[in-house]
Write a protein that holds these residues in place. Structure first.
Motif, PDB file in Angstrom:
ATOM      1  N   GLY A 219       0.796  -1.221   0.000  1.00 28.54           N
ATOM      2  CA  GLY A 219       0.000   0.000   0.000  1.00 28.54           C
ATOM      3  C   GLY A 219       0.828   1.270   0.000  1.00 28.54           C
ATOM      4  N   GLY A 220       2.079   1.175  -0.470  1.00 29.32           N
ATOM      5  CA  GLY A 220       2.946   2.357  -0.501  1.00 29.32           C
ATOM      6  C   GLY A 220       3.751   2.527   0.763  1.00 29.32           C
ATOM      7  N   VAL A 221       4.229   1.425   1.331  1.00 31.44           N
ATOM      8  CA  VAL A 221       4.900   1.472   2.626  1.00 31.44           C
ATOM      9  C   VAL A 221       6.175   2.305   2.584  1.00 31.44           C
ATOM     10  CG1 VAL A 221       6.177  -0.677   2.240  1.00 31.44           C
ATOM     11  CG2 VAL A 221       5.689   0.056   4.575  1.00 31.44           C
ATOM     12  N   LEU A 222       6.926   2.251   1.482  1.00 35.26           N
ATOM     13  CA  LEU A 222       8.185   2.997   1.423  1.00 35.26           C
ATOM     14  C   LEU A 222       7.935   4.506   1.376  1.00 35.26           C
ATOM     15  CD1 LEU A 222      10.228   0.767  -1.052  1.00 35.26           C
ATOM     16  CD2 LEU A 222      10.312   0.804   1.446  1.00 35.26           C
ATOM     17  N   ARG A 223       6.931   4.897   0.617  1.00 38.34           N
ATOM     18  CA  ARG A 223       6.587   6.317   0.574  1.00 38.34           C
ATOM     19  C   ARG A 223       6.127   6.804   1.948  1.00 38.34           C
ATOM     20  NH1 ARG A 223       1.523   7.480  -2.886  1.00 38.34           N
ATOM     21  NH2 ARG A 223       0.544   6.895  -0.915  1.00 38.34           N
ATOM     22  N   LYS A 224       5.296   6.002   2.598  1.00 37.68           N
ATOM     23  CA  LYS A 224       4.792   6.373   3.922  1.00 37.68           C
ATOM     24  C   LYS A 224       5.924   6.413   4.938  1.00 37.68           C
ATOM     25  CE  LYS A 224       0.204   4.456   2.991  1.00 37.68           C
ATOM     26  NZ  LYS A 224      -0.750   3.356   3.247  1.00 37.68           N
ATOM     27  N   GLU A 225       6.887   5.490   4.781  1.00 38.34           N
ATOM     28  CA  GLU A 225       8.045   5.466   5.666  1.00 38.34           C
ATOM     29  C   GLU A 225       8.859   6.744   5.501  1.00 38.34           C
ATOM     30  OE1 GLU A 225      10.829   1.780   6.594  1.00 38.34           O
ATOM     31  OE2 GLU A 225      11.537   2.848   4.824  1.00 38.34           O
ATOM     32  N   SER A 226       9.072   7.170   4.258  1.00 41.71           N
ATOM     33  CA  SER A 226       9.855   8.387   4.010  1.00 41.71           C
ATOM     34  C   SER A 226       9.136   9.635   4.494  1.00 41.71           C
ATOM     35  CB  SER A 226      10.167   8.513   2.516  1.00 41.71           C
ATOM     36  OG  SER A 226       8.991   8.748   1.770  1.00 41.71           O
ATOM     37  N   GLU A 227       7.785   9.570   4.518  1.00 43.08           N
ATOM     38  CA  GLU A 227       6.995  10.709   4.990  1.00 43.08           C
ATOM     39  C   GLU A 227       6.789  10.685   6.502  1.00 43.08           C
ATOM     40  OE1 GLU A 227       3.444  10.207   2.758  1.00 43.08           O
ATOM     41  OE2 GLU A 227       4.251  11.085   0.906  1.00 43.08           O
ATOM     42  N   GLY A 228       7.288   9.631   7.147  1.00 46.03           N
ATOM     43  CA  GLY A 228       7.129   9.509   8.593  1.00 46.03           C
ATOM     44  C   GLY A 228       5.742   9.110   9.024  1.00 46.03           C
ATOM     45  N   VAL A 229       4.938   8.614   8.051  1.00 41.98           N
ATOM     46  CA  VAL A 229       3.550   8.230   8.351  1.00 41.98           C
ATOM     47  C   VAL A 229       3.484   6.848   8.956  1.00 41.98           C
ATOM     48  CG1 VAL A 229       1.270   7.792   7.343  1.00 41.98           C
ATOM     49  CG2 VAL A 229       2.664   9.707   6.518  1.00 41.98           C
ATOM     50  N   ARG A 230       4.362   5.964   8.509  1.00 47.07           N
ATOM     51  CA  ARG A 230       4.309   4.581   8.969  1.00 47.07           C
ATOM     52  C   ARG A 230       5.707   3.994   9.020  1.00 47.07           C
ATOM     53  NH1 ARG A 230       1.044  -0.731   6.783  1.00 47.07           N
ATOM     54  NH2 ARG A 230       2.487  -2.242   7.648  1.00 47.07           N
ATOM     55  N   ARG A 231       5.932   3.142  10.014  1.00 51.49           N
ATOM     56  CA  ARG A 231       7.187   2.388  10.085  1.00 51.49           C
ATOM     57  C   ARG A 231       6.838   0.937  10.394  1.00 51.49           C
ATOM     58  NH1 ARG A 231      12.265   3.593  10.079  1.00 51.49           N
ATOM     59  NH2 ARG A 231      11.819   5.820  10.197  1.00 51.49           N
ATOM     60  N   ALA A 232       7.293   0.027   9.538  1.00 53.44           N
ATOM     61  CA  ALA A 232       6.993  -1.388   9.714  1.00 53.44           C
ATOM     62  C   ALA A 232       7.701  -1.931  10.953  1.00 53.44           C
ATOM     63  CB  ALA A 232       7.409  -2.173   8.476  1.00 53.44           C
ATOM     64  N   SER A 233       7.079  -2.928  11.570  1.00 52.43           N
ATOM     65  CA  SER A 233       7.682  -3.553  12.745  1.00 52.43           C
ATOM     66  C   SER A 233       7.417  -5.051  12.712  1.00 52.43           C
ATOM     67  CB  SER A 233       7.098  -2.945  14.031  1.00 52.43           C
ATOM     68  OG  SER A 233       5.692  -3.141  14.082  1.00 52.43           O
ATOM     69  N   GLY A 234       8.153  -5.790  13.520  1.00 51.44           N
ATOM     70  CA  GLY A 234       7.959  -7.230  13.625  1.00 51.44           C
ATOM     71  C   GLY A 234       8.149  -7.936  12.306  1.00 51.44           C
ATOM     72  N   ARG A 235       7.213  -8.853  11.988  1.00 49.32           N
ATOM     73  CA  ARG A 235       7.311  -9.644  10.771  1.00 49.32           C
ATOM     74  C   ARG A 235       7.249  -8.769   9.522  1.00 49.32           C
ATOM     75  NH1 ARG A 235       3.226 -14.553  10.388  1.00 49.32           N
ATOM     76  NH2 ARG A 235       4.283 -14.994  12.360  1.00 49.32           N
ATOM     77  N   SER A 236       6.448  -7.704   9.577  1.00 48.61           N
ATOM     78  CA  SER A 236       6.356  -6.796   8.431  1.00 48.61           C
ATOM     79  C   SER A 236       7.709  -6.157   8.139  1.00 48.61           C
ATOM     80  CB  SER A 236       5.314  -5.710   8.692  1.00 48.61           C
ATOM     81  OG  SER A 236       4.018  -6.242   8.695  1.00 48.61           O
ATOM     82  N   ALA A 237       8.442  -5.789   9.202  1.00 52.35           N
ATOM     83  CA  ALA A 237       9.764  -5.181   9.011  1.00 52.35           C
ATOM     84  C   ALA A 237      10.722  -6.174   8.364  1.00 52.35           C
ATOM     85  CB  ALA A 237      10.306  -4.702  10.355  1.00 52.35           C
ATOM     86  N   GLU A 238      10.635  -7.457   8.756  1.00 48.78           N
ATOM     87  CA  GLU A 238      11.493  -8.483   8.162  1.00 48.78           C
ATOM     88  C   GLU A 238      11.173  -8.668   6.684  1.00 48.78           C
ATOM     89  OE1 GLU A 238      10.921 -11.976  10.479  1.00 48.78           O
ATOM     90  OE2 GLU A 238      11.643 -11.071  12.348  1.00 48.78           O
ATOM     91  N   THR A 239       9.872  -8.703   6.365  1.00 53.13           N
ATOM     92  CA  THR A 239       9.460  -8.865   4.961  1.00 53.13           C
ATOM     93  C   THR A 239       9.876  -7.645   4.149  1.00 53.13           C
ATOM     94  OG1 THR A 239       7.549 -10.153   5.709  1.00 53.13           O
ATOM     95  CG2 THR A 239       7.508  -9.358   3.445  1.00 53.13           C
ATOM     96  N   LEU A 240       9.732  -6.465   4.733  1.00 52.69           N
ATOM     97  CA  LEU A 240      10.128  -5.234   4.049  1.00 52.69           C
ATOM     98  C   LEU A 240      11.626  -5.250   3.743  1.00 52.69           C
ATOM     99  CD1 LEU A 240       9.671  -2.386   2.999  1.00 52.69           C
ATOM    100  CD2 LEU A 240       9.786  -1.551   5.357  1.00 52.69           C
ATOM    101  N   ALA A 241      12.426  -5.664   4.709  1.00 48.94           N
ATOM    102  CA  ALA A 241      13.872  -5.706   4.505  1.00 48.94           C
ATOM    103  C   ALA A 241      14.252  -6.691   3.406  1.00 48.94           C
ATOM    104  CB  ALA A 241      14.571  -6.075   5.813  1.00 48.94           C
ATOM    105  N   ALA A 242      13.536  -7.823   3.344  1.00 47.22           N
ATOM    106  CA  ALA A 242      13.850  -8.854   2.356  1.00 47.22           C
ATOM    107  C   ALA A 242      13.414  -8.464   0.949  1.00 47.22           C
ATOM    108  CB  ALA A 242      13.180 -10.173   2.752  1.00 47.22           C
ATOM    109  N   HIS A 243      12.405  -7.599   0.842  1.00 39.02           N
ATOM    110  CA  HIS A 243      11.835  -7.286  -0.469  1.00 39.02           C
ATOM    111  C   HIS A 243      11.869  -5.790  -0.779  1.00 39.02           C
ATOM    112  CE1 HIS A 243      10.332 -11.395  -0.950  1.00 39.02           C
ATOM    113  NE2 HIS A 243       9.885 -11.338   0.287  1.00 39.02           N
TER     114      HIS A 243
END
Length: 323
Positions: A219-243
């Motif tokens: 859903g646009g996690v990288l854009r939201k991360e750069s805007e400070g809107v969202r930061r992934a955690s737990g399993r989502s953070a692991e999946t984000l790092a891998a992909h």
């Protein structure tokens, strides 16, 4: 809103299914009522829940919220194709979970009480129960159909061979059997293309994908991360790092097309074989409105090919791993 038949049945459902798992834990009752009212206004007639939603000490709370919404009248129940599930433990005592005939009988009555209705349109097995024979499961479901407590039966999180096993057992009893399968399916997780989708197509099951945005990562996690809107955690953070590289290419493609990443993810699912309706689980009205947009988004072949390059899928078994 567009509509389609649920698998090989004559039942018409919307191309989006309203998921209610957030109702209770994350969305208050009044807000949940507004989301459901808006869903109907937008033409979404297919609602999905489960007896265990609410979780922990609040198991059953989500069904109660839907029941209080039905109680408001105005044709809410009649306009809704209602799907709920059985399998998860509703207590700590033996026979308060799984798919024994005893638990199925008790669980459906408890769900009907919480939902404030006398029938469930689609009663889904939340998981396969390897310790209960299909003869017992189908006998219990046949009784519920005969009593008018359920109309159709579905599965969730079944493997392809589980679907085949269930359908052949149902066929031997001259019973309709499964009409749908609810599976994890999205651009990041395409494993069901190996055997579940071919089985669903062969037996005429409608596919209901859950987690279409893979927990928000599509859903646009990288854009939201750069805007400070969202930061992934737990399993989502692991999946984000891998992909991360794939997700960056995906978000770049969305920007090039002038579309929201989440809309593309849903539109892609709606283009896939056997898919009836992805489950969208909004916590807010804004999230619901965003999901509805995707129904009108049609992806051309070039875009579909680009998505396959970023997120490679699977050919059907056995070709994908044999030659």
């Amino acid at each position: 809103m567009e509509y389609t038949h649920l698998g090989r049945t004559g039942l018409k459902v919307s191309r989006l299914c309203l998921g209610t798992m957030n109702f209770g834990p994350h969305t208050e009752e009044a807000d949940a009522h507004r989301i459901m009212d808006t869903a109907l206004e937008q033409g979404i007639n297919f609602f999905d829940t489960a007896n265990v939603y609410g979780w922990g000490e609040n198991r059953g709370r989500t069904e109660e919220i839907i029941g209080s919404w039905f109680a408001l009248g105005g044709g809410r129940r009649e306009k809704t194709v209602l799907a709920t599930k059985v399998y998860g433990d509703m207590g700590d005592w033996p026979n308060e979970g799984r798919l024994s005939a005893l638990n199925i009988r008790r669980a459906v009555d408890a769900s009907l009480r919480r939902l404030g209705t006398d029938y469930i349109d689609l009663y889904q097995m939340h998981h396969v129960d390897r310790s209960t024979p299909w003869e017992e499961i189908w006998q219990a479901m046949e009784v519920l159909v005969a009593q008018g407590k359920i109309v159709y039966v579905g599965s969730s999180n079944f493997a392809g061979w589980h679907i085949a096993q269930a359908q052949e057992a149902a066929r031997s009893r001259n019973f309709l059997g499964l009409t749908s399968e609810q599976s994890l399916y999205n651009l990041l997780e395409r494993s069901i293309e190996l055997e579940v989708i071919p089985a669903a197509e062969y037996y005429g099951l409608g596919l209901i994908p859950w987690s279409p945005l893979h927990g928000g990562l599509l859903g646009g996690v990288l854009r939201k991360e750069s805007e400070g809107v969202r930061r992934a955690s737990g399993r989502s953070a692991e999946t984000l790092a891998a992909h991360r590289d794939k997700l960056q290419a995906y978000e770049d493609l969305a920007a090039e097309l002038g579309q929201e990443p989440g809309d593309i993810a849903l539109a892609w699912l709606l283009s896939r074989p056997a898919v009836t309706a992805p489950i969208v689980g909004p916590r807010t009205l804004d999230q619901l409105h965003a999901a509805v947009r995707a129904v009108d988004l049609k992806l051309d072949q070039k875009t579909l090919d680009q998505l396959d390059e970023i997120f490679p899928g699977h050919r059907t078994a056995p070709e994908d791993y044999a030659w």
